[in-house]
Motif scaffolding. Structure first.
Motif, PDB file in Angstrom:
ATOM      1  N   ARG A  20       0.861  -1.183   0.000  1.00 37.98           N
ATOM      2  CA  ARG A  20       0.000   0.000   0.000  1.00 37.98           C
ATOM      3  C   ARG A  20       0.903   1.241   0.000  1.00 37.98           C
ATOM      4  O   ARG A  20       2.092   1.147   0.285  1.00 37.98           O
ATOM      5  N   PRO A  21       0.364   2.394  -0.290  1.00 34.88           N
ATOM      6  CA  PRO A  21       1.195   3.604  -0.274  1.00 34.88           C
ATOM      7  C   PRO A  21       1.944   3.800   1.052  1.00 34.88           C
ATOM      8  O   PRO A  21       3.104   4.230   1.041  1.00 34.88           O
ATOM      9  N   PRO A  48      -4.685  -1.538  -4.481  1.00 37.28           N
ATOM     10  CA  PRO A  48      -4.355  -0.159  -4.820  1.00 37.28           C
ATOM     11  C   PRO A  48      -3.971  -0.045  -6.297  1.00 37.28           C
ATOM     12  O   PRO A  48      -3.340  -0.951  -6.851  1.00 37.28           O
ATOM     13  N   GLU A  52      -1.285   4.918  -7.673  1.00 36.02           N
ATOM     14  CA  GLU A  52      -1.165   5.284  -6.252  1.00 36.02           C
ATOM     15  C   GLU A  52       0.199   4.885  -5.699  1.00 36.02           C
ATOM     16  O   GLU A  52       0.825   5.646  -4.954  1.00 36.02           O
ATOM     17  N   ALA A  55       2.857   7.128  -7.273  1.00 33.05           N
ATOM     18  CA  ALA A  55       2.845   8.467  -6.666  1.00 33.05           C
ATOM     19  C   ALA A  55       3.499   8.449  -5.289  1.00 33.05           C
ATOM     20  O   ALA A  55       4.258   9.363  -4.940  1.00 33.05           O
ATOM     21  N   ALA A  56       3.223   7.412  -4.517  1.00 30.42           N
ATOM     22  CA  ALA A  56       3.835   7.289  -3.183  1.00 30.42           C
ATOM     23  C   ALA A  56       5.345   7.123  -3.311  1.00 30.42           C
ATOM     24  O   ALA A  56       6.112   7.706  -2.536  1.00 30.42           O
TER      25      ALA A  56
END
Length: 137
Positions: A20-21, A48, A52, A55-56
């Motif tokens: 996850r981010p 996700p 996303e 971007a993280a």
């Protein structure tokens, strides 16, 4: 703290199931320099989006590459992309898919082509609970 276990195969790569981010932030703090996404978009509900994770990674100062592998298996271009990602990384990589298996397989294929011995690759993968023996049989 991540709920996704990170499994270190060697000093250059760690694999994981879906991240996850927030896991990307943890990965950056742990010294990773590259995130490799081996999961196809929309493989599972609630997963996700690749954007996303990218971007993280960008926000955390990490490089990002997507080399999605679906249920049909690995192709030559995917192995070549993994090899290029590993060779071009400025530090340790975190590769992920649904369970870490596809990431481990791609790593093993790429590292074998870079000259690592199959016995060493098998031992490293088995130490983290992955079986790559069939790749070298």
């Amino acid at each position: 703290m991540t709920t996704t276990p990170f499994r270190t195969l060697d000093e250059t790569i760690t694999v994981a199931g879906q991240i996850r981010p927030s896991d990307v932030v943890e990965a950056a703090a742990a010294g990773f320099r590259l995130v490799i996404n081996n999961r196809p978009e929309g493989e599972e509900p609630g997963q996700p989006a690749a954007a996303e994770i990218e971007a993280a990674a960008t926000a955390a100062g990490l490089s990002y590459v997507a080399i999605p592998v679906d249920h049909s298996g690995m192709r030559r271009d995917q192995v070549d992309a993994m090899k290029a990602a590993l060779e071009g990384a400025s530090g340790p990589a975190l590769a992920f898919c649904r369970s870490g298996t596809r990431s481990t397989f791609l790593w093993a294929f790429a590292r074998a082509e870079l000259g690592d011995s199959p016995a060493d690759l098998i031992a490293k993968a088995e130490a983290q609970g992955y079986n790559v023996r069939p790749l070298f049989g």
